[in-house]
Design a protein around this motif. Structure first.
Motif, PDB file in Angstrom:
ATOM      1  N   HIS A 159      72.644   1.473   4.689  1.00 56.71           N
ATOM      2  CA  HIS A 159      72.229   0.259   5.401  1.00 56.71           C
ATOM      3  C   HIS A 159      71.908   0.260   6.538  1.00 56.71           C
ATOM      4  O   HIS A 159      72.505   0.614   7.517  1.00 56.71           O
ATOM      5  N   ARG A 184      82.903  -8.194  -5.449  1.00 58.30           N
ATOM      6  CA  ARG A 184      82.051  -8.771  -4.300  1.00 58.30           C
ATOM      7  C   ARG A 184      80.577  -8.385  -4.572  1.00 58.30           C
ATOM      8  O   ARG A 184      80.552  -7.567  -5.874  1.00 58.30           O
ATOM      9  N   PRO A 185      79.505  -9.013  -4.186  1.00 54.54           N
ATOM     10  CA  PRO A 185      78.345  -8.857  -4.664  1.00 54.54           C
ATOM     11  C   PRO A 185      77.962  -7.253  -4.331  1.00 54.54           C
ATOM     12  O   PRO A 185      78.433  -6.472  -3.654  1.00 54.54           O
ATOM     13  N   SER A 188      76.918  -5.009  -0.754  1.00 49.79           N
ATOM     14  CA  SER A 188      77.318  -5.838   0.272  1.00 49.79           C
ATOM     15  C   SER A 188      78.458  -5.255   1.133  1.00 49.79           C
ATOM     16  O   SER A 188      78.594  -5.824   2.286  1.00 49.79           O
ATOM     17  N   THR A 189      79.071  -4.523   0.708  1.00 46.16           N
ATOM     18  CA  THR A 189      80.516  -3.924   1.398  1.00 46.16           C
ATOM     19  C   THR A 189      80.097  -2.617   2.023  1.00 46.16           C
ATOM     20  O   THR A 189      79.925  -1.522   1.243  1.00 46.16           O
ATOM     21  N   ASP A 248      81.274  -6.529   5.811  1.00 44.62           N
ATOM     22  CA  ASP A 248      80.445  -7.251   4.940  1.00 44.62           C
ATOM     23  C   ASP A 248      78.962  -6.978   5.752  1.00 44.62           C
ATOM     24  O   ASP A 248      78.868  -7.389   7.031  1.00 44.62           O
ATOM     25  N   ASP A 250      76.029  -8.102   4.044  1.00 44.66           N
ATOM     26  CA  ASP A 250      75.023  -9.120   3.757  1.00 44.66           C
ATOM     27  C   ASP A 250      74.707 -10.368   4.808  1.00 44.66           C
ATOM     28  O   ASP A 250      75.422 -11.559   4.506  1.00 44.66           O
ATOM     29  N   LYS A 252      72.410 -12.164   7.566  1.00 49.21           N
ATOM     30  CA  LYS A 252      71.054 -12.448   7.966  1.00 49.21           C
ATOM     31  C   LYS A 252      70.896 -13.788   8.265  1.00 49.21           C
ATOM     32  O   LYS A 252      71.523 -14.897   7.309  1.00 49.21           O
ATOM     33  N   ARG A 254      69.795 -17.452   7.444  1.00 51.72           N
ATOM     34  CA  ARG A 254      69.008 -18.167   6.062  1.00 51.72           C
ATOM     35  C   ARG A 254      68.307 -19.131   6.610  1.00 51.72           C
ATOM     36  O   ARG A 254      68.959 -20.448   6.667  1.00 51.72           O
ATOM     37  N   THR A 269      77.351  -6.991  11.001  1.00 54.38           N
ATOM     38  CA  THR A 269      78.247  -6.998  10.040  1.00 54.38           C
ATOM     39  C   THR A 269      79.413  -8.109  10.483  1.00 54.38           C
ATOM     40  O   THR A 269      79.823  -8.675  11.360  1.00 54.38           O
TER      41      THR A 269
END
Length: 426
Positions: A159, A184-185, A188-189, A248, A250, A252, A254, A269
């Motif tokens: 990442h 979890r998605p 994402s971790t 996490d 994920d 950003k 939105r 993070t």
């Protein structure tokens, strides 16, 4: 040590000495080379971090009459995994017994599924084998494959914004139902387990390169390990809780229409504030500084409300809402039960930073836990209830239970197998 300790030690040494060869397997099905399996219900399957810890324990036990056999099976683990490396560098986490035309994970990857790959223990296993036998030349023809393994991690699992590595999903993550990743998605971790052991795998590869006279590779991976350690310090160390967390990524802004066009998300993070035993792995990998080590040892490892149980390290803090020790397989249960690999990694981490008394207490708890189980049931089990020491499931499991002998030997001054990994401590 007490008489009870010495009694349990004798029982364990006799049992392990008798059973150790049962996890050494001849080539079979997809596996062209001898290998090591975990025993019990996992008979005949080759796993990534499981095989590392089994070899780590076997090499500590190795004597003249069994050393060559142990090393041959350990090298076979590596050759079997490298046999199934794909062009993009991907190596599977497991090579299983099956009637499929090829290993399941290889087939899924060829279909285009991006899933987790061999956890960061490949070069650590190479390093301990090479150090134990005093020969690194056997792996030299495969250096390019080891580089491609890291390149695959960089291409698919790195990442960029956080400079950390992420799990693709929650399948075969080692600690199967770690709440920081489980459910979890995808992608994402940035798990503290993954990143901390990646540091030690990079350091191991740097050490391998040094022994093979490849200074450019040695330097490159020293720098990669240092950069990742810095990212872990910046993103995973929690200043308030004084603990390392998975995070996490994920994160950003939105934005849509004219909303959220001002100050956006500038943090890289968010901490996933679940206290898992993996928060101690930076002590294994040499990431923590002296102050952080003191906080981990004295504040967290000593806390009887969270990790410090009568049987050793609870794998999930005992006051977490997810704490649950019921029997389960696929996923295995890491929501609190005591696993001997967690006891050992924390033990070794405490020793690395000079917390010998705490390490000795953890060793005594581990010997007592397994000794009582062996005396009562005649076998060892996969994991245990922290408070009572009762076994949960999978009698006959060996694998990293063998690490109890490493703990005893290291308490008495024997150099740890981890000394071959090229890790240095403050």
């Amino acid at each position: 040590m007490s008489e009870a300790f010495e009694h349990y030690e004798q029982l364990l040494r006799a049992y392990i000495g008798e059973k150790a060869d049962t996890i050494l397997k001849a080539p079979a099905h997809y596996l062209k080379h001898p290998f090591v399996d975990p025993g019990s219900i996992y008979d005949g399957n080759l796993w990534d971090w499981d095989s590392f810890w089994a070899v780590y324990a076997l090499l500590n036990m190795a004597e003249d009459e069994n050393r060559d056999r142990y090393i041959a099976h350990a090298k076979g683990n590596i050759f079997n995994f490298l046999d199934y490396q794909l062009e993009d560098g991907y190596i599977p986490m497991m090579i299983e017994k099956s009637k499929l035309p090829e290993p399941y994970l290889i087939g899924k990857r060829k279909e285009g599924h991006i899933m987790n790959m061999h956890k960061p223990f490949l070069c650590q296993q190479v390093a301990i084998i090479s150090g134990a036998c005093g020969d690194y030349s056997w792996i030299e023809p495969h250096l390019e494959q080891l580089e491609r393994y890291f390149d695959c991690y960089d291409r698919f699992y790195y990442h960029e914004n956080s400079r950390l590595y992420v799990w693709a999903d929650d399948v075969m993550i080692g600690m199967d139902n770690d709440p920081a990743t489980f459910g979890r998605p995808r992608f994402s971790t940035a798990n503290i387990y993954l990143n901390s052991f990646m540091v030690s795998d990079m350091k191991a590869f740097s050490s391998i390169a040094a022994h093979l006279g490849r200074p450019e590779l040695q330097s490159r991976f020293e720098e990669k390990a240092a950069e990742l350690s810095k990212a872990i310090q910046e993103e995973c160390w929690d200043q308030r809780d004084k603990f390392y967390y998975s995070v996490d990524v994920d994160i950003k802004t939105r934005a849509y229409d004219w909303f959220h066009t001002g100050l956006g998300v500038f943090w890289k993070t968010l901490p996933i504030k679940i206290r898992v035993w993996s928060g101690f792995i930076p002590l294994w990998a040499g990431i923590a500084d002296d102050r952080q080590a003191a906080l981990l040892a004295e504040l967290h490892a000593a806390d009887k409300n969270t990790f410090n149980s009568p049987s050793g390290m609870a794998t999930l803090a005992q006051d977490e809402k997810m704490f649950d020790c019921r029997a389960t397989n696929n996923p295995s249960n890491w929501l609190g039960p005591v696993w001997i690999v967690a006891n050992y990694v924390v033990f070794r981490g405490l020793m690395n930073y000079g917390y010998v008394k705490q390490a000795e207490e953890l060793c005594i708890k581990t010997v007592t836990l397994l000794g009582r189980d062996l005396e009562k049931t005649g076998v060892l089990h996969e994991y245990y209830i922290p408070e009572t020491g009762e076994p949960v499931m999978n009698g006959g499991f060996l694998n990293w239970n063998l690490l109890v002998l490493n703990m005893i030997d290291e308490m008495r001054g024997k150099s740890p197998i981890s000394s071959f990994l090229g890790i240095h401590f403050p």
